[in-house]
Structure formats: structure tokens, C-alpha cells
Design an enzyme around this catalytic site. Sequence first.
Site, PDB file in Angstrom:
ATOM      1  N   SER A  43      -3.405  -2.789  18.290  1.00 44.51           N
ATOM      2  CA  SER A  43      -3.387  -3.096  16.854  1.00 44.51           C
ATOM      3  C   SER A  43      -2.789  -4.466  16.527  1.00 44.51           C
ATOM      4  CB  SER A  43      -2.678  -1.966  16.117  1.00 44.51           C
ATOM      5  OG  SER A  43      -3.345  -0.772  16.421  1.00 44.51           O
ATOM      6  N   ARG A  97      -3.579 -13.736  17.497  1.00 42.49           N
ATOM      7  CA  ARG A  97      -2.141 -13.984  17.369  1.00 42.49           C
ATOM      8  C   ARG A  97      -1.410 -12.658  17.466  1.00 42.49           C
ATOM      9  NH1 ARG A  97      -3.901 -13.439  11.788  1.00 42.49           N
ATOM     10  NH2 ARG A  97      -5.197 -15.267  11.914  1.00 42.49           N
ATOM     11  N   ASP A 104      -5.840   0.209  15.116  1.00 38.38           N
ATOM     12  CA  ASP A 104      -5.470   1.441  14.416  1.00 38.38           C
ATOM     13  C   ASP A 104      -6.239   1.636  13.116  1.00 38.38           C
ATOM     14  OD1 ASP A 104      -4.184  -0.679  13.164  1.00 38.38           O
ATOM     15  OD2 ASP A 104      -2.158   0.128  13.343  1.00 38.38           O
TER      16      ASP A 104
END
Length: 500
Positions: free
Chosen positions: A180, A195, A233
Site C-alpha cells: 500500500s 515514493r 489496500d
Amino acid sequence: MPASRRGSGTVTLPTGQTLAFHTRTQDEGDLPHATKKTMADHLRKYESLFTLTPQRMRMIVDAFKDTLEAGLEKNGNTVPMIPTYVFGWPTGNETGEYLAVDLGGTNLRVCLVTLQGSGRFEITQTKYRLSEDQKQEDGQKLFDFCAECLKTFIDQHVGEEPGMINLKPGDKLPLGFTFSYPCSQNKIDHGELIRWTKGFGNPNTEGHDVAEMFRKSLQKYDVPADFISLTCDTTGTLIASHYVNPKTKIGCIFGTGCNAAYMEKVADIPKIKSLGIEGAAEIAINCEYGAFDSFEHEHLPRTKYDQIVDETSNKPGEQAYEKLISGRYLGEIMRLVICELIDEGVLFLGQETYKLEKSYAFDTAFLSLMESDPTDELLMIIGIFTHFFAVETTLAERQFFRALAKLIGRRAARLSACGIAAIVSKMGYLDEGCSVGADGSLYNKYPGFADRIHEGLIDVFGDKGRNIVTYHAEDGSGVGSAIIAAMTKQRKEGGLYLHV
Ligand code: BGC
């Protein structure tokens, strides 16, 4: 509960928590505490800083909607609007045994999910707490840890009995990996980390294919798993929630981080035109909208406390929207306000405050505990300040803290409503209405968070805002990931879009 309690002791609250409390047996006059009036004056100042008017919310929603559209046009935008290659909705009849590994914040979770069809499933799982060091060590080491935990889990659960994994030598179980953090994907079993977010900073991972890294670790530990899909998620939440409630059109997470996913027509995703996918097909989009307003900071109402949170984070400038909303940051925002009042000599004069002066010492869970303190004397708040920070508070101060928590929590929920509203407005879901599957610690544990989102939606859309209803989602990172693996397996076995 007596209206007034003096002395020291412990108290058990209706929530089951036991907290130590300590109130002064004498008058509260011998430490230089702030007066009720001073606290009320301060509160007024913070009220104006943290309150979002309906008009301001509508402006944010407009800018947000433009950002979402721009992200579908071309690659490389700050809000990346990632096509996930999850094609359309589950039928509810996906079946079979799947492994799911969920790496996304505080814990690593490994699960065995048995999809039983007709929207039913069973799940067996083990959680491992990640240390702060593990969030900063070399990326490959982190994936090695995930593979090792999965291997142990499988070893512990292989067997003939019901509920065990029936695995013959040489067999492999299909695996869905829930990772996630924002990854750009050009197919479902690939994902280049754009990132790190939520305080992770593992070197040698950004810019790398994390699916490939994890596969390498699975090989290293000889894990009998067949890597099928990489998902986040939020996409998992969208799919798992739809599996059990087909009215769901949006999946959201309001936890350590924040994000949303929804289903988009391929014809409306110009940036993937060249892939040769039929325009009428639908693909789930992982918005990664926690990055909204990053770097430029043009649209969101950032206070100086938000700016400090940002500047002192491991990723200054990034995840601007998430930093105003998510569980990772709310406690820190509150702590910074308290520290300002300590510096100004308003609070805790004559007391040792070093424990409060430590970054991230103030957990977001404290805000929700403060808001839900049911006692007249605010014993829960006494407990928090004495037990964790060794400072004494007066009732006026405690009332101030509770009100401040409310301001910060309410702003987070109203901003959360803006992101949902942007998707609703972009997709034209308002008249027909839709369900929004939502998950995450804030949504699930912060008192009134969902109600405040709903109030916010009404402030943005007027009465029609009532058509948009959030509800507690199914477990997207476990069950959702398994369903996605099942859908992907079916798609590939059917020979559909094998290149993605
Ligand atoms: C990540 C998302 C994730 C969200 C909620 C964000 O920081 O970038 O991928 O869905 O947190 O966990």
C-alpha cells in the site's frame, strides 16, 4: 461514575481501557494553571484556523476533481491515478484458496483466504509488528522478512484437516501481494515504487519494481507461492466491498495513510490508449490521492502546524492531503499546538514538559480517547496526561484539549469528504447515489468520523449528499487481495489481455 473524584487511582472506562488518574486533592491553585477564560480565548483562535466552511470545501472539491481528471490524461502527475489492471467487478463467485501478504503500515499480515463463492469467505491470518528500524532498512531486507514470515505461516498451516492448507509437494498457492504505497503499474504483477509514504524510507526501493523484489525474496526462502497480483489496500477494499455489497462504487482508506479507488471506463483513461484494451472495459483506478496538492500547496488550508509536520517529515512537500487527514499525523498536529502554548507560557508552567516535546509522542489514538471520554471530570484525559506525559491538568485545560481534538478530527473528516466528493462529482454518482466502502483506523475507531464525513458531504452537495453513504468495508488487503488474485487468474486462464 461520581461527578467528582479526587486523589489517585485507576478507572475502567466503558471502552474497557484502564487508566491511572491523579487529581490534586487541594485546590488547583498552587500551580500556575491557565484560567478558563484564557483557554476559551485560545480555543477561539484554533477554531478559526481548523474550521472548514462549506464554501471552502466546494472550492477544494473543484480543484480535486480537475486533479483527478488530469491524472488520467498523462503519466507522471503528482496524483498518479494508477490503472491497476483489475478488470471490472468480481462476480461474487470467485472461489479457491489464496495467500495474501499485506504490507502497508504498522503491521505485516499474512493470510490464507478461502473464497467460498456467493460473496462468502474464510480467513486465517498472522500479524507481525514492524519495527521502526525495519521501515528504514534496505528494501530487499524488508521483502526478505515478508517472505520469511509467509514461509513460516505456510509451514504452520499445511495439513490435511479442515482449515489447513492442503498442499502437495511441488504445488504452489496463488498469492496476492497488497503493497500500500504508490506504484506505477504497466501490468498487474509489476509495480514501480513512486515514493514511500507513511514514514517508510527503505533505501534502494523507490524507482524499483517491488513485485520483482518480492519474487526474489520468495525464491530465496523457497516459498511455495505463485505471485499473481500486486495491489494496494484501497483497490482491495473497493473489490472486497463490492464482493459483498454490489452497490459499492468507491473504496477508501482513512488510516495511517489515506487513499481511494473506483472503477473507470478504459475509454476515459487517455493515458493507456496504446495498450489496445477495449474502450468499454472497466479498470479499477488507484487514485493515490493522498498526494493531492503536494509541493504547490495551492488548495488546502494548511496551518503553521501542518507546515511543521510537513517540513520535519522524511518527505517534505509530499502527501500534502494525507498529512492533514491521516492517523499518522493528527496526534502530531495536536502536539504542536500544545507545545506552542507551552512555549507561550500558557500551559504547564512550572511542570516538566520534556515528554510532550518529543516529536510524535502524542498518539492519534489519544485524540479519539479524549473525544470519547464519558466522565464529567474528563478522567480519561487526566489519565493520558499523567500517565504518558507526567503533567497535571485542570478541568478547563482538559476541556480545551478535548475541544482541540474535536477541531483537528473534524477537519480531517471534512477534508476526507472532499476527496470522496471529488470522485462522486467526476463520475456523476450523486443522483443515483452510491455506497463507499471505507476502512482504516480513523474510520473504524475515531468516534464520529463517519458521521462527520456524511455531514461534510451534505455541506458540499446539499441534501443530495445523503445519497452517498460510507460503510465499514470488508478487509481489502486480505480478502480483497485474494479476490483480485482469483479474478486475475481467471482472466489470464481465459486468455484476456495477457500483456497487462
Ligand atoms: C499510500 C496508499 C495507501 C494509503 C492507505 C498511502 O500513504 O500511498 O497506497 O492506499 O496510504 O494505506
